[in-house]
Design a protein around this motif. Structure first.
Motif, PDB file in Angstrom:
ATOM      1  N   ARG A  20       0.821  -1.210   0.000  1.00  0.00           N
ATOM      2  CA  ARG A  20       0.000   0.000   0.000  1.00  0.00           C
ATOM      3  C   ARG A  20       0.854   1.259   0.000  1.00  0.00           C
ATOM      4  NH1 ARG A  20      -4.011   0.797   4.373  1.00  0.00           N
ATOM      5  NH2 ARG A  20      -2.606  -0.348   5.740  1.00  0.00           N
ATOM      6  N   TYR A  21       1.971   1.186   0.707  1.00  0.00           N
ATOM      7  CA  TYR A  21       2.785   2.389   0.833  1.00  0.00           C
ATOM      8  C   TYR A  21       3.993   2.390  -0.076  1.00  0.00           C
ATOM      9  CZ  TYR A  21       0.171   1.902   5.147  1.00  0.00           C
ATOM     10  OH  TYR A  21      -0.816   1.698   6.051  1.00  0.00           O
ATOM     11  N   GLU A  23       4.810   2.317  -3.323  1.00  0.00           N
ATOM     12  CA  GLU A  23       5.092   3.188  -4.447  1.00  0.00           C
ATOM     13  C   GLU A  23       5.407   4.602  -3.981  1.00  0.00           C
ATOM     14  OE1 GLU A  23       2.208   3.182  -7.553  1.00  0.00           O
ATOM     15  OE2 GLU A  23       3.540   4.322  -8.875  1.00  0.00           O
ATOM     16  N   GLU A  24       4.603   5.077  -3.052  1.00  0.00           N
ATOM     17  CA  GLU A  24       4.810   6.430  -2.548  1.00  0.00           C
ATOM     18  C   GLU A  24       6.188   6.556  -1.905  1.00  0.00           C
ATOM     19  OE1 GLU A  24       2.477   7.330   0.816  1.00  0.00           O
ATOM     20  OE2 GLU A  24       2.932   9.472   0.783  1.00  0.00           O
ATOM     21  N   VAL A  25       6.488   5.623  -1.014  1.00  0.00           N
ATOM     22  CA  VAL A  25       7.756   5.680  -0.292  1.00  0.00           C
ATOM     23  C   VAL A  25       8.921   5.591  -1.254  1.00  0.00           C
ATOM     24  CG1 VAL A  25       9.213   4.476   1.365  1.00  0.00           C
ATOM     25  CG2 VAL A  25       6.768   4.741   1.814  1.00  0.00           C
ATOM     26  N   TYR A  60       4.384   0.247  11.307  1.00  0.00           N
ATOM     27  CA  TYR A  60       3.294   0.781  10.494  1.00  0.00           C
ATOM     28  C   TYR A  60       3.447   0.405   9.027  1.00  0.00           C
ATOM     29  CZ  TYR A  60      -0.184   4.047   8.813  1.00  0.00           C
ATOM     30  OH  TYR A  60      -1.271   4.595   8.224  1.00  0.00           O
ATOM     31  N   PHE A  61       4.686   0.441   8.532  1.00  0.00           N
ATOM     32  CA  PHE A  61       4.895   0.212   7.100  1.00  0.00           C
ATOM     33  C   PHE A  61       5.105  -1.253   6.753  1.00  0.00           C
ATOM     34  CE2 PHE A  61       6.380   4.610   7.592  1.00  0.00           C
ATOM     35  CZ  PHE A  61       5.500   5.209   6.705  1.00  0.00           C
TER      36      PHE A  61
ATOM     37  N   ILE B  43      11.806  11.986   6.062  1.00  0.00           N
ATOM     38  CA  ILE B  43      10.712  11.662   5.164  1.00  0.00           C
ATOM     39  C   ILE B  43       9.837  10.549   5.738  1.00  0.00           C
ATOM     40  CG2 ILE B  43      12.129  10.058   3.807  1.00  0.00           C
ATOM     41  CD1 ILE B  43       9.528  12.353   2.256  1.00  0.00           C
ATOM     42  N   HIS B  47       5.820  10.362   5.950  1.00  0.00           N
ATOM     43  CA  HIS B  47       5.017   9.261   5.424  1.00  0.00           C
ATOM     44  C   HIS B  47       4.113   8.672   6.489  1.00  0.00           C
ATOM     45  CE1 HIS B  47       8.019   8.603   1.959  1.00  0.00           C
ATOM     46  NE2 HIS B  47       6.972   9.297   1.533  1.00  0.00           N
ATOM     47  N   ASN B  51       0.016   8.955   6.039  1.00  0.00           N
ATOM     48  CA  ASN B  51      -0.763   7.722   5.916  1.00  0.00           C
ATOM     49  C   ASN B  51      -1.702   7.524   7.085  1.00  0.00           C
ATOM     50  OD1 ASN B  51      -0.053   6.347   3.348  1.00  0.00           O
ATOM     51  ND2 ASN B  51       2.016   6.656   4.178  1.00  0.00           N
ATOM     52  N   ARG B  52      -1.236   7.903   8.247  1.00  0.00           N
ATOM     53  CA  ARG B  52      -2.086   7.768   9.428  1.00  0.00           C
ATOM     54  C   ARG B  52      -3.294   8.725   9.316  1.00  0.00           C
ATOM     55  NH1 ARG B  52       2.059   7.207  13.418  1.00  0.00           N
ATOM     56  NH2 ARG B  52       1.992   4.940  13.304  1.00  0.00           N
ATOM     57  N   PHE B  63      -3.133   9.474  -6.939  1.00  0.00           N
ATOM     58  CA  PHE B  63      -1.814   9.374  -7.558  1.00  0.00           C
ATOM     59  C   PHE B  63      -1.704  10.272  -8.761  1.00  0.00           C
ATOM     60  CE2 PHE B  63      -1.450   5.389  -5.178  1.00  0.00           C
ATOM     61  CZ  PHE B  63      -0.153   5.542  -4.699  1.00  0.00           C
ATOM     62  N   ARG B  70      11.801  10.212 -10.503  1.00  0.00           N
ATOM     63  CA  ARG B  70      11.452   9.312  -9.415  1.00  0.00           C
ATOM     64  C   ARG B  70      11.438   7.854  -9.818  1.00  0.00           C
ATOM     65  NH1 ARG B  70       8.093  11.646  -5.445  1.00  0.00           N
ATOM     66  NH2 ARG B  70       6.794   9.807  -5.412  1.00  0.00           N
ATOM     67  N   LYS B  73       8.096   6.204 -10.535  1.00  0.00           N
ATOM     68  CA  LYS B  73       7.047   6.039  -9.520  1.00  0.00           C
ATOM     69  C   LYS B  73       6.153   7.288  -9.502  1.00  0.00           C
ATOM     70  CE  LYS B  73       9.127   2.296  -7.904  1.00  0.00           C
ATOM     71  NZ  LYS B  73      10.316   2.333  -8.756  1.00  0.00           N
ATOM     72  N   ARG B  74       4.849   7.042  -9.307  1.00  0.00           N
ATOM     73  CA  ARG B  74       3.929   8.173  -9.288  1.00  0.00           C
ATOM     74  C   ARG B  74       4.000   8.901  -7.951  1.00  0.00           C
ATOM     75  NH1 ARG B  74      -1.407   4.977 -10.385  1.00  0.00           N
ATOM     76  NH2 ARG B  74      -0.306   3.608  -8.962  1.00  0.00           N
ATOM     77  N   LYS B  75       3.672  10.225  -8.027  1.00  0.00           N
ATOM     78  CA  LYS B  75       3.570  10.959  -6.769  1.00  0.00           C
ATOM     79  C   LYS B  75       2.206  10.714  -6.156  1.00  0.00           C
ATOM     80  CE  LYS B  75       6.528  14.761  -8.241  1.00  0.00           C
ATOM     81  NZ  LYS B  75       6.566  16.105  -8.836  1.00  0.00           N
ATOM     82  N   LYS B  76       2.154  10.721  -4.847  1.00  0.00           N
ATOM     83  CA  LYS B  76       0.862  10.564  -4.196  1.00  0.00           C
ATOM     84  C   LYS B  76       0.484  11.928  -3.602  1.00  0.00           C
ATOM     85  CE  LYS B  76      -1.483   7.492  -0.944  1.00  0.00           C
ATOM     86  NZ  LYS B  76      -1.265   6.631   0.232  1.00  0.00           N
TER      87      LYS B  76
END
Lengths: 871, 114
Positions: A20-21, A23-25, A60-61, B43, B47, B51-52, B63, B70, B73-76
Motif C-alpha cells: 500500500r505504501y 510506491e509512494e515511499v 506501520y509500514f 521523510i 510518510h 498515511n495515518r 496518484f 522518481r 514512480k507516481r507521486k501521491k
C-alpha cells in the motif's frame, strides 16, 4: 547513465514495506536521492537513502504477512520427513555406511582433540591469583636467544629487598637426583626441590598435615606428597620422622614437617619432595645459573612493566663478574598462568606444551572433520541422482522448496546424529589408547561436561548445515522439468564443485602425508645423529667415601675399561651450572656451562679431543681448562689450535685463573631443539673444595652378564660406604627422555594422518562406486564397440587420479611452509628434500588407484550382455 | 474507526498540506515543513503522518502521472478532506479559547505584538 539508488537498500525496502505504501515511499525516496545526488554527491546520497530506508522500518509500514502457513500441520510433516529419512538411511547402506564411518571417526578425533586442547589450556588455572604471580626469566639482552627459567641463587631475596613493587618472592631449586633413604628403603628421587618458606603463601597448594606457615621455615625440613609418604612410610604417620638425604647439598637428615596432596597433572610445577631452602648453605653466589626458579608477586597497582624498568640497573649492579662487566645479564617476567602454553623459556621444571602444537592439532582435527563432511556432501550429491524422480513427484504433488530442503536436512541430521552416537562410543574406546600415546590423563567423565555438551550440540547443528545444506538446496532447486526428465545434465554442472571438493580432500591428505614423512625424517635424524659422545655401556654410580680404595678396586675389575668422575652427566636437562666470566682477548664477559671432571671422564664418554691434550698435569697446582668448539667460537679465538694456552679468568678471587689445554668436539647434552652451548671443563685442584659440589662416577664397562656385574659394583660400593644409599643408572636411558615430547607429537600426528587418509579414501571409493554404477550402460556400450577392460578402467581412473594429483601438487607448497616452520624449532635439523614429496606422490597415487580400480575393474569385466539386457 | 485525535505533528502536516494546495506530496510536504518549522524532518516521519491521517479520514489522496523522474514512480498527492478541515478548525478554536483565557499579567511577552 545516472547512478541508481543503492540496490540492497531498495531490495530491503521492497521486501519489508507493505504494498500500500511502497510506491509512494519508493518514489519519494528516489526523488530525494536524485536531488541529493546533484548537491551532495554519490556517497552522501547513498548514505541518506540507506538511513531513510532504515527509518521506514517501523511496524506501520511493514508488510502484514498472511499467517495461513502456520496453521498447516507441520508436525505431521516432520514425522514423515523422519520416516523417509530413516528409510533412505537403511536403503543406501554403502553410502550411509561410508558417511557414518567417516563422520564418526572425524567427530571422535575432534572430541579427543578438543579434550586435549582443553587440558593443555587448563594448566595452572587452579592456582589462585595465577595472573599476578610472575616467574623471573634470565635473558641475554645482547642477543636474540631463548630466555632461561633458571637463575642465580640470591635473585629472589634481592629482588624483594631492592625493588619497589615486589610483594613476595619464592625460590625453588631442583636438586639433581638425590638419594633419599629410610633404613633399607633407598630411592633416587627425580623430583626434589628446595623451596622458600613462603611457598604456600604464594601458591595455593594446601597441606594435608602440617602448618603451611612454618613447615618450611626451619633448615632440614621436608614436605612429602601423599604417594611419597606412602612409599617410604606405608601406613605409618610420617610427621616428625626423618629421612636421609644424600645429594648435591651433601649428606643431611631431613625431618618431615608436612604432607601435601600429589600435584595435579595440569601444572608446570613438578615435585614430590619439598625441602626448606634454608637447608642450602651457600646462598650468595651470583655468577652461577642453576636450576633455580624465582617467582614474585607484585604489590597492588604495580605493573610488570614497572618491574621490568628496574631490571637493567639491577642487572648492571650484580653483573660485575670478576674482571669485566657482563652485558649479557638481564631479566624478564612472565605470568605463571601462561607459562605452560606460552613460555618459550628453556630449562623448565618439566617439559612445557606450546601453542604451535595446539594450533597444529586443532587444524588437523578440523581438516579431518572437513574431509568427512566433504565425503558426505559428495556422496549425497551423487546419490541424489537416484532420487530425482522422488523429488520430481514431490514437487508435482505440491511440495515447496523449503519443504524439500527440510526433508533433506532431516536426512543429513539423522546421519549426523547417528555418527555422533558412534563417535562417542569410539571416543570412549580410544581414550585409554590416546592417553597412553599422549601421556595425558583425560577422563571419560569429561564427556558429561556442560561446556562440552554445549559445543557438541553446536557442532551438531553446524555439521548438519555444513554438510546438508548444499546438497539439500541444490536438489530442491532443480526445475520440475529437469527432475522428471533424466537430470544428468544438471548433475554434470554440480560435478565441478564435487571435483573441487575431492581436490581439497586430497590437498589436505597430501599435506598431512608430507608432514608425516618429514616429521619422521627429523625424528630419525634425532636418534641417529652422532651425539658426540658414546653413551652405550656407561653406568653411573655415586662417589664413594673411601675414594682411593674404591677406585683401585674398580680399576682392578677386568670388565671396566675406564672410570670418570664428573659434576654433571653429559646427558641431562636440569643439572646445569652456567657461569659468566672473562677470557683473554675479550672486553666483554662470556657465559658457558661449566663442569668439574676428574680421572678419565673424556675417555669414558668417548669425547673427541680435536686440539691439545685431555690430561691434566698433576700436581702442578695450576688451573687447566678444556673447552668445546662452541666455546672457541663464543670466545672469538678462531681455530681450536689457536685457543690453546689462552687464559680464562673463571674466578680470579678464588685464584681460578688458568689456561686452555685442550679443545673437545661439541656434544649434545640437551634436546636437538637447543643449540650446543659453550662448555668448559676443569679439574678441581683444591682439596678443601671437595665438598662444594656433588659428583658422579661413570664406568665404561664391557660385560656379557650385566646383572651380576652391576650386583658386584653395588656390593663393592656398599662395602666402602656404610649407611649411605646406593643407586645406579645407565646413561643411554636418559637420552631418550629428552625427545619424549617430540616422539609423542610424531606418533599422534601419524595416527591422525592415517585417519584423514582413510576417510578420504573411503570417500573416493564411495564416489567412484556411485559414478561407475551410473555408467554401467556406458561401459557396456564401450565394450560392445570394442573397448578392452583395460581401456575402460583407464578411462574412469584417469579422472580421479588427475584430481588426486592436482590435490597433491597444491599440497606441496602448503606442506613445505608448515613443516619448515616446525623444523625451525630445532637447532639441529634436516633440510627438506624432494624425497618426502615423491613418496607422498607415490603413496597417494597407489592408494587412489587401488581404491578406484578395484571397483572400476569389476564393472569393466562385466559382460556387456548383462549390463545392457534391459535396453 | 481509528481514533480521531490529532497529534501536534499531524496538525502541522495538515496545515502544510492546506498551504501547499494542489502540489502536496511527500517530498514537497517535508521540504515545506522544514522551511516553516526550521527543524530537520525525516521523510519517514512525514510518510507515517500522512498515511495515518488518511487512515483517520482527515486526508484524501490520489496518484499523479507517471513521469521519468522518481524512477517512474507516481507521486501521491494529498488533499484535506472536509472532516480534516473540521478537525483543524476545532483544534484552532480550542486554542483560541484557551489563549483568550490567559490573563495578560501572567505572560511576560506582549500578546498585542502579534
Amino acid at each position: 547513465m545516472r547512478p541508481s539508488v543503492p540496490r540492497l537498500a531498495n531490495k530491503i525496502l521492497k521486501n519489508l514495506c507493505d504494498e500500500r505504501y511502497l510506491e509512494e515511499v519508493q518514489g519519494d525516496l528516489e526523488e530525494i536521492f536524485e536531488s541529493n545526488l546533484e548537491t551532495l554527491g554519490r556517497k552522501k546520497a547513498n548514505r541518506i537513502y540507506w538511513l531513510d530506508v532504515l527509518k521506514h522500518i517501523r511496524p506501520y509500514f511493514i508488510k502484514k504477512r498472511s499467517i495461513n502457513l502456520i496453521t498447516q500441520n507441520q508436525t505431521a510433516m516432520w514425522a514423515i520427513y523422519l520416516k523417509i529419512a530413516l528409510r533412505n538411511f537403511w536403503k543406501s547402506k554403502v553410502v550411509s555406511g561410508i558417511n557414518t564411518t567417516g563422520l564418526s571417526i572425524g567427530l571422535a578425533c575432534c572430541i579427543i582433540i578438543f579434550f586435549h586442547i582443553k587440558d593443555e589450556l587448563s594448566y595452572d588455572t587452579f592456582l589462585e591469583d595465577g595472573d599476578s604471580i610472575y616467574r623471573v626469566l634470565n635473558i641475554n639482552p645482547e642477543r636474540d636467544q631463548p630466555a632461561s627459567a633458571g637463575g642465580p641463587i640470591p635473585l629472589g631475596p634481592t629482588l624483594l629487598s631492592e625493588f619497589s613493587g615486589v610483594e613476595d618472592a619464592v625460590r625453588l631449586w631442583r636438586d639433581y637426583q638425590p638419594t633419599i633413604s629410610l633404613e633399607e628403603k633407598v630411592f633416587v628421587e627425580n623430583e626434589f626441590l628446595f623451596a622458600d618458606e613462603n611457598f604456600f603463601n604464594m601458591f595455593s597448594f594446601s597441606l594435608e598435615q602440617g602448618d603451611p606457615k612454618t613447615a618450611l621455615s626451619q633448615p632440614n625440613s621436608l614436605i612429602l606428597t601423599n604417594s611419597l609418604a606412602e612409599k617410604y612410610f606405608g601406613t605409618e604417620d610420617p610427621m616428625g620422622k626423618t629421612l636421609q638425604y644424600d645429594g648435591g647439598r651433601g649428606l643431611k637428615q631431613l625431618m618431615v614437617t608436612g604432607i601435601m596432596n600429589d600435584l595435579p597433572h595440569n601444572t608446570h610445577f613438578s615435585f614430590d619432595l619439598l625441602a626448606s631452602f634454608s637447608t642450602v648453605d651457600d646462598q650468595t653466589n651470583w655468577g652461577s645459573y642453576k636450576p633455580i626458579w624465582t617467582y614474585i608477586t607484585l604489590t597492588d597497582g604495580t605493573t610488570p612493566d614497572h618491574i621490568r624498568t628496574q631490571f637493567p640497573p639491577f642487572a648492571k649492579k650484580y653483573a660485575k663478574f670478576r674482571v669485566v662487566e657482563y652485558a649479557g645479564f638481564g631479566f624478564d617476567l612472565e605470568p605463571v598462568s601462561s607459562i605452560y602454553v606460552e613460555s618459550r623459556a628453556r630449562r623448565n621444571m618439566k617439559p612445557l606444551g606450546n601453542l604451535q602444537s595446539i594450533y597444529v592439532l586443532a587444524a588437523v582435527g578440523i581438516c579431518i572433520l572437513l574431509i568427512a563432511c566433504i565425503n558426505f556432501i559428495n556422496l549425497t550429491m551423487a546419490n541424489s541422482l537416484a532420487r530425482f524422480k522422488e523429488v520430481g513427484i514431490r514437487k508435482v504433488m505440491g511440495a515447496g522448496r523449503s519443504q524439500l530442503i527440510r526433508q533433506f536436512l532431516t536426512e543429513s541430521g539423522i546421519t549426523i546424529v547417528f555418527a555422533l552416537g558412534v563417535s562417542v562410543i569410539l571416543t570412549a574406546l580410544f581414550l585409554p589408547i590416546y592417553n597412553a600415546l599422549s601421556g595425558k590423563q583425560i577422563d571419560l567423565i569429561y564427556l558429561l561436561d556442560i561446556e562440552f555438551v554445549a559445543y557438541i550440540l553446536l557442532g551438531l547443528v553446524a555439521a548438519t548445515l555444513l554438510a546438508g545444506l548444499y546438497p539439500a538446496k541444490s536438489i530442491a532447486s532443480l526445475g520440475n522439468h529437469l527432475v522428471v526428465k533424466r537430470a544428468s545434465d544438471k548433475v554434470g554442472n554440480n560435478a565441478g564443485i564435487r571435483k573441487g571438493l575431492v581436490v581439497f580432500q586430497f590437498l589436505v591428505s597430501a599435506t598431512l602425508i608430507i608432514g608425516v614423512l618429514i616429521i619422521d625424517q627429523q625424528q630419525r635424524y634425532i636418534f641417529s645423529k652422532p651425539l658426540g659422545i658414546d653413551k652405550e655401556q656407561v653406568m653411573v654410580v655415586p662417589t664413594s667415601n673411601q675414594e682411593g680404595a674404591f677406585l683401585q678396586k674398580l680399576y682392578s675389575m677386568p670388565e671396566i675399561s675406564s672410570v670418570g668422575i664428573s659434576q654433571r652427566l653429559p646427558v641431562n636437562l636440569l643439572n646445569y651450572d652456567g657461569r659468566g666470566f672473562g677470557v683473554e682477548g675479550l672486553e666483554r664477559a662470556v657465559s658457558a656451562q661449566s663442569c668439574v671432571i676428574d680421572l678419565d671422564f673424556i675417555e669414558t664418554y668417548g669425547i673427541e679431543i680435536i686440539a691439545g691434550r685431555n690430561h691434566f698435569k698433576e700436581p702442578a697446582g695450576t688451573w687447566e681448562y678444556l673447552i668445546n668448539e662452541s666455546a672457541v667460537k663464543e670466545f672469538e679465538w678462531g681455530t681450536p689450535e689457536n685457543a690453546l694456552g689462552k687464559k680464562i679468568y673463571l674466578s680470579p678471587e678464588h685464584g681460578m685463573t688458568g689456561k686452555v689445554i685442550g679443545v673437545f668436539k661439541d656434544y649434545h647434552l640437551e634436546s636437538l631443539h637447543e643449540k650446543i652451548p659453550p662448555m668448559i671443563m676443569f679439574k678441581n685442584i683444591r682439596e678443601d673444595w671437595k665438598g662444594w659440589h656433588r659428583e658422579f662416577v661413570s664406568l665404561k664397562y664391557q660385560t656379557d652378564d650385566l646383572l651380576s656385574f652391576s650386583r658386584r659394583i653395588e656390593d663393592l660400593w656398599k662395602s666402602h660406604n656404610d649407611g649411605r644409599a646406593y643407586f645406579s643408572f645407565f646413561i643411554d636411558d636418559s637420552y631418550e627422555q629428552l625427545h619424549e615430547a617430540d616422539g609423542r607429537f610424531a606418533t599422534l600426528f601419524n595416527y591422525l594422518t592415517f585417519i584423514a587418509m582413510f576417510i578420504a579414501c573411503i570417500g573416493l571409493l564411495g564416489i567412484s562406486m556411485l559414478i561407475v554404477n551410473q555408467k554401467v550402460k556406458e561401459i557396456g556400450i564401450r565394450k560392445v564397440l570394442g573397448a578392452s577392460a583395460l581401456n575402460v578402467v583407464l578411462l574412469f581412473s584417469k579422472k580421479f587420479v588427475s584430481l588426486v594429483m592436482i590435490g597433491l601438487i597444491l599440497a606441496c607448497p602448503v606442506a613445505y611452509y608448515m613443516t619448515e616452520r616446525w623444523l625451525q624449532s630445532f637447532s639441529y635439523r634436516i633440510d627438506i628434500g624432494f624425497m618426502p614429496f615423491l613418496m607422498a606422490l607415490f603413496i597417494l597415487a597407489f592408494l587412489s588407484i587401488v581404491t578406484i580400480v578395484t571397483h572400476t575393474a569389476k564393472a569393466a569385466l562385466t559382460n556387456p550382455a548383462e549390463s545392457l539386457k534391459d535396453e | 474507526m481509528k481514533g480521531t485525535h490529532l497529534g501536534e505533528f499531524e496538525e502541522l502536516v495538515l496545515l502544510i498540506i492546506a498551504i501547499l494546495g494542489e502540489g502536496a506530496y511527500g517530498v514537497a510536504i517535508r521540504d515545506e515543513l522544514e522551511v516553516q518549522s526550521g527543524r530537520k524532518i525525516s521523510i519517514g516521519a512525514v510518510h507515517a503522518a500522512t498515511n495515518r491521517l488518511e487512515d483517520k479520514g482527515f486526508l484524501d489522496s490520489k496518484f499523479g502521472e507517471v513521469t521519468l523522474e522518481r524512477g517512474g514512480k507516481r507521486k501521491k498527492f494529498y488533499k484535506m478532506s472536509p472532516l480534516g478541515e473540521r478537525m483543524l478548525k476545532a483544534s484552532k478554536d480550542l486554542r483560541n479559547r484557551l489563549w483568550s483565557r490567559i490573563p495578560a499579567s501572567s505572560l511576560s511577552i506582549n500578546l498585542a505584538d502579534k
